[in-house]
Design a protein around this motif. Structure first.
Motif, short mmCIF file in Angstrom:
data_model
loop_
_atom_site.label_atom_id
_atom_site.label_comp_id
_atom_site.label_asym_id
_atom_site.label_seq_id
_atom_site.Cartn_x
_atom_site.Cartn_y
_atom_site.Cartn_z
N ALA A 172 0.88 -1.19 0.00
CA ALA A 172 0.00 0.00 0.00
C ALA A 172 0.90 1.22 0.00
O ALA A 172 1.98 1.19 0.58
N LYS A 173 0.46 2.30 -0.64
CA LYS A 173 1.36 3.45 -0.67
C LYS A 173 1.45 4.09 0.70
O LYS A 173 0.53 4.03 1.50
N ASP A 174 2.59 4.70 0.89
CA ASP A 174 2.99 5.10 2.21
C ASP A 174 3.56 6.51 2.11
O ASP A 174 3.94 6.93 1.02
N ALA A 175 3.60 7.22 3.23
CA ALA A 175 4.24 8.54 3.18
C ALA A 175 5.72 8.36 2.91
O ALA A 175 6.33 7.44 3.44
N LEU A 176 6.28 9.19 2.05
CA LEU A 176 7.70 9.09 1.72
C LEU A 176 8.52 9.20 2.99
O LEU A 176 8.36 10.14 3.77
N ASP A 177 9.35 8.20 3.22
CA ASP A 177 10.21 8.21 4.38
C ASP A 177 11.43 9.07 4.05
O ASP A 177 12.26 8.69 3.24
N GLU A 178 11.50 10.25 4.68
CA GLU A 178 12.60 11.17 4.38
C GLU A 178 13.95 10.50 4.57
O GLU A 178 14.92 10.81 3.90
N ASN A 179 13.98 9.59 5.55
CA ASN A 179 15.26 8.94 5.83
C ASN A 179 15.67 7.98 4.72
O ASN A 179 16.80 7.52 4.70
N SER A 180 14.75 7.69 3.79
CA SER A 180 15.13 6.79 2.70
C SER A 180 16.08 7.49 1.72
O SER A 180 16.76 6.84 0.95
N ILE A 181 16.11 8.82 1.75
CA ILE A 181 17.12 9.49 0.91
C ILE A 181 18.21 10.13 1.76
O ILE A 181 18.92 11.03 1.32
N ALA A 182 18.34 9.63 2.99
CA ALA A 182 19.39 10.15 3.89
C ALA A 182 20.77 9.93 3.29
O ALA A 182 21.68 10.72 3.51
N TRP A 183 20.91 8.87 2.49
CA TRP A 183 22.21 8.61 1.87
C TRP A 183 22.61 9.77 0.96
O TRP A 183 23.78 10.02 0.75
N LYS A 184 21.58 10.50 0.43
CA LYS A 184 21.85 11.61 -0.46
C LYS A 184 21.91 12.94 0.31
O LYS A 184 22.79 13.76 0.10
N THR A 185 20.94 13.13 1.21
CA THR A 185 20.88 14.39 1.95
C THR A 185 21.93 14.45 3.05
O THR A 185 22.30 15.53 3.50
N GLY A 186 22.38 13.26 3.48
CA GLY A 186 23.37 13.23 4.56
C GLY A 186 22.76 13.48 5.92
O GLY A 186 23.48 13.69 6.90
N ILE A 187 21.43 13.46 5.99
CA ILE A 187 20.79 13.74 7.28
C ILE A 187 19.74 12.68 7.61
O ILE A 187 18.90 12.35 6.78
N LEU A 188 19.83 12.15 8.81
CA LEU A 188 18.78 11.28 9.32
C LEU A 188 17.96 12.11 10.29
O LEU A 188 18.51 12.70 11.22
N SER A 189 16.65 12.21 10.05
CA SER A 189 15.89 13.04 10.98
C SER A 189 14.78 12.24 11.64
O SER A 189 14.19 11.35 11.04
N PHE A 190 14.56 12.57 12.91
CA PHE A 190 13.53 11.90 13.69
C PHE A 190 12.70 12.94 14.41
O PHE A 190 13.16 14.04 14.67
N ASP A 191 11.49 12.55 14.73
CA ASP A 191 10.62 13.47 15.43
C ASP A 191 9.48 12.71 16.09
O ASP A 191 8.51 12.36 15.44
#
Lengths: 333, 184
Positions: free
Chosen positions: A247-266
């Motif tokens: 099922a489609k899901d909200a884009l996990d920002e951390n899935s592009i952490a390898w590119k952005t260089g940032i892991l974010s949590f909240d």
């Protein structure tokens, strides 16, 4: 528990129990009358009750997500999301369609095998090993290759075709061109787009497609009714063996952490945080304690496991014991 | 950023200036509004509306006193209007109406109170982990000591000891601030 016993002295613990509502009526009466007789205790009690009441209210501070609310307000003010995109182009991006056509690539792979990619000069192979690599293709499409990933295209790219073979993971910011569709071949699947940006992650069992901008239709080439309609900030997972989309899901920002260089949590649990970090760096997680506590908003550099953990430790004043043993991350008390 | 430079940038509609203003004051203002409304979602909405309205009226932005005071005052007025619009009998709104000359004075105290609350939140964050977890479960989640003991598989006695410890640490740290704001 000796709750109904007569209270002998008003010590810190008694006051704490009083505030916690752990005392019975008689004990409360007793405490209150004793406090009245002692100015110092009365003052202490007043201060403690203030802290007690206020503490219940400051929990609200933790519920406020300043960054998320700023994004909402910024949009209402009319500021663009990040880089400014001219309206026409912006509109065009929304209308972009991405097709994940399973099965087609099989043919291409066959062809590629025959011509032996590495040795044929008509094919260009770009690989990233230990570091990320950003590539600008002849049509100005920008591809960021993750470590240990590669892409291959032929010298007609941009003229007759925009076909790419991807192994591993990459982020694409595709230049719009309605005449020549942009196609990415992954395993036995194809991603076809006009112009949009998205991330493809290929693993042993799955292919994950996450869309950052554009409108995306994902389907199997043989069974078009098996499809997922993705828009910006959504993702789906294709299971290679069952041929099913999650099922489609909200884009996990951390899935592009390898590119952005940032892991974010909240606001996620620490258990989830450690799981995500371990998975990101390819470690197994061993939890020796339960971590139900929730993390407050934090951005961590995603450079190395050590550095990420160090930053986590200093920003949230963690006092767990974190240990790295081989390919295992161990958290204990 | 200096006061008049910030005001100038706000008038000119610089995104960064708005972001700075928002990120500096947003949480405090939401808590401030929530103190009147006891409704967290409305509090957020009112504060967000205020920022958008400042942006929309930026050409006529007229702030002579401190920006902080301006924001608090605006939030307060919006809250009072909101309460009136809801036709809710609210003692505080009545009180404010009757004592509007005291508002400035009251506002000072409110700003002070929110400083204490921030300091308290920081101090809670600095408690030893176990102590912090237990204290938060009690105060933030409203669990009783018995419930906490059950959830964490501890004795109730341990939970009480940790709460006592937390209160002691917090009081030691915050005593000067509490007494400054004791009149509120």
């Amino acid at each position: 528990m000796k709750e109904d016993k007569y209270i002998n002295s008003i010590n810190d613990e008694t006051l704490a129990k009083y505030l916690s509502g752990e005392l019975d009526e008689k004990q409360i009466e007793q405490i209150e009358s004793e406090i009245m007789k002692n100015a110092e205790k009365e003052q202490e009690m007043r201060e403690l009750s203030q802290l007690w009441e206020k503490a219940a209210r400051v929990g609200d501070y933790e519920k406020i997500n300043v960054d998320a609310d700023w994004t909402a307000v910024k949009t209402r003010m009319g500021f663009r999301k990040s880089k400014k995109i001219p309206f026409v182009k912006y509109f065009a991006r929304i209308a972009a369609i991405l097709v994940l056509a399973i099965g087609l690539a099989y043919l291409l792979n066959q062809v590629m095998d025959k011509v032996n990619v590495a040795e044929q000069s008509s094919f260009i192979k770009l690989a990233a090993k230990d570091e990320l690599r950003e590539v600008v293709l002849p049509d100005k499409t920008i591809v960021t290759l993750n470590r240990n990933s590669s892409l291959t295209y032929n010298d007609n790219y941009g003229l007759e075709n925009r076909d790419i073979i991807l192994a591993g993971e990459a982020f694409f910011d595709v230049e719009r061109n309605e005449d020549i569709p942009f196609k990415v071949f992954v395993d036995n699947s194809v991603v076809e787009v006009l112009g949009t940006s998205f991330n493809i992650h290929q693993s042993k069992n799955n292919i994950k497609v996450g869309v950052v901008s554009g409108h995306v239709l994902v389907y199997e080439s043989d069974k078009k009714d098996n499809h997922v309609d993705l828009v910006k900030d959504e993702q789906t997972l294709y299971n290679k063996s069952t041929h099913e989309f999650s099922a489609k899901d909200a884009l996990d920002e951390n899935s592009i952490a390898w590119k952005t260089g940032i892991l974010s949590f909240d606001g996620e649990s620490f258990e989830f945080v450690f799981e995500t970090i371990a998975e990101f760096f390819g470690y197994d997680l061993q939890l020796n304690i339960s971590l139900n506590e929730k993390i407050s908003q934090v951005n961590l550099p995603a450079s190395s496991l050590n550095e990420t953990l160090e930053n986590l430790e200093s920003t949230i004043k963690l006092e767990y014991n974190m240990e790295i043993k081989g390919k295992k991350l161990i958290i204990s008390d | 950023m200096q006061h008049d430079i910030l005001i100038k940038q706000l008038r000119e509609g610089h995104e960064k200036a708005y972001e700075l203003l928002f990120k500096t004051y947003y949480s405090d203002l939401v808590i401030h509004a929530n103190r009147y409304l006891y409704d967290f979602e409305s509090a957020r909405e009112i504060v967000q509306d205020l920022f958008v309205s400042i942006y929309e009226k930026r050409y006529n932005l007229d702030i002579n006193s401190s920006i902080k005071g301006y924001l608090y005052r605006s939030v307060q007025n919006r809250c009072i209007n909101f309460i009136h619009a809801q036709k809710t009998k609210n003692k505080y709104a009545e009180y404010v109406k009757e004592h509007s000359s005291d508002i400035e004075n009251q506002l000072e105290k409110e700003i002070h109170a929110s400083q204490l609350e921030k300091a308290l939140l920081n101090a809670i964050g600095e408690l030893p982990p176990k102590c912090r977890m237990i204290f938060k479960m009690n105060r933030f989640e409203g669990l009783s000591n018995g419930d906490i003991a059950e959830r964490l598989e501890l004795s109730k006695r341990t939970v009480e000891t940790q709460i006592t410890k937390a209160l002691k640490i917090l009081r030691n740290k915050l005593q000067p601030l509490i007494n400054e704001t004791a009149t509120i």
